[in-house]
Design an enzyme around this catalytic site. Sequence first.
Site, PDB file in Angstrom:
ATOM      1  N   GLU A  56       0.814  -1.219   0.000  1.00 14.47           N
ATOM      2  CA  GLU A  56       0.000   0.000   0.000  1.00 14.47           C
ATOM      3  C   GLU A  56       0.845   1.266   0.000  1.00 14.47           C
ATOM      4  OE1 GLU A  56      -3.555   0.368   0.097  1.00 14.47           O
ATOM      5  OE2 GLU A  56      -3.391  -1.698  -0.621  1.00 14.47           O
ATOM      6  N   GLU A  67      -0.950   9.157  -7.083  1.00 14.64           N
ATOM      7  CA  GLU A  67      -1.760   9.627  -8.204  1.00 14.64           C
ATOM      8  C   GLU A  67      -2.566  10.867  -7.809  1.00 14.64           C
ATOM      9  OE1 GLU A  67      -2.598  10.454 -11.434  1.00 14.64           O
ATOM     10  OE2 GLU A  67      -1.794   8.396 -11.587  1.00 14.64           O
TER      11      GLU A  67
END
Length: 206
Positions: A56, A67
Site C-alpha cells: 500500500e 496519483e
Amino acid sequence: MPTRAQFDRLFPERIAFYSYEGFVAALAATPGLAASGSAQLRRQEMAAFLAQIAHESDQLRAVREYERANWDHYCRRDPGESCAPGKQYYGRGPIQLSWNYQYLAAGRALGIDLWADPDRVAGDATVAWQTALWYWMTQIGPGRMTAHEAMLRGEGFGETTRSINGALECDKPGDAAIQRKLERRIGFYRQAAELFGAPPGERLAC
C-alpha cells in the site's frame, strides 16, 4: 513484534517518516495486532500486516497517494455524510487511509478529528501508524471480515487483501495488471513470513 534489524530488512528504503520507533509507539497505543493465537499465528499475522502496508505504501516510501489526479475523488455524500470544506481524503499513511467516512471513523476511534484535518495522517507518524492498525483490527472494508479476523480464523493472507482492496483486486482472474498487484502483495508476505520463521500457509490469493 519485529526487531529493528528485521524492520530494516523488510523496508530498506523507507523514508524517515516511517521510523521503527514510530511503529513501536503505535503498537503500544493501539494493541491487538499479532497478540492472539499461537506463536506461529502471531508471526503470520505480523508478516501479513507488514506485507500489506509494504504494498500500500510502496515499501514505506509513500506518505500520500502518488496519483494526484485522484486526490479529489474520495468524498462520499451518502445520507449523514459530508466532507470538510477544502479538504481531500485521498490515501495517506502506511495503509493509505482513504475516503471521508474512513477518516471520520478513524479519528473518532483515536480521539482526534481527522475529518477536519485529514492531512494529520501525513504529518504525524504515530497517527499514521495508528490509522493502519485501526483499519487492520476493526474494518471489514470491501471484505467479509477484518484482516485481523481473517488471520485468526485461518482464512489466509488472501482474505486480508479482500478486506483492504477486494473491490478492485479480487475475483478478477483475467486482468493481468490486477494479478501482478496480487502477486506483489503475496511476494511481500512470503518474504516477511520467511524472515519471521513462519510458514505462509494456504489461501494466499483472494
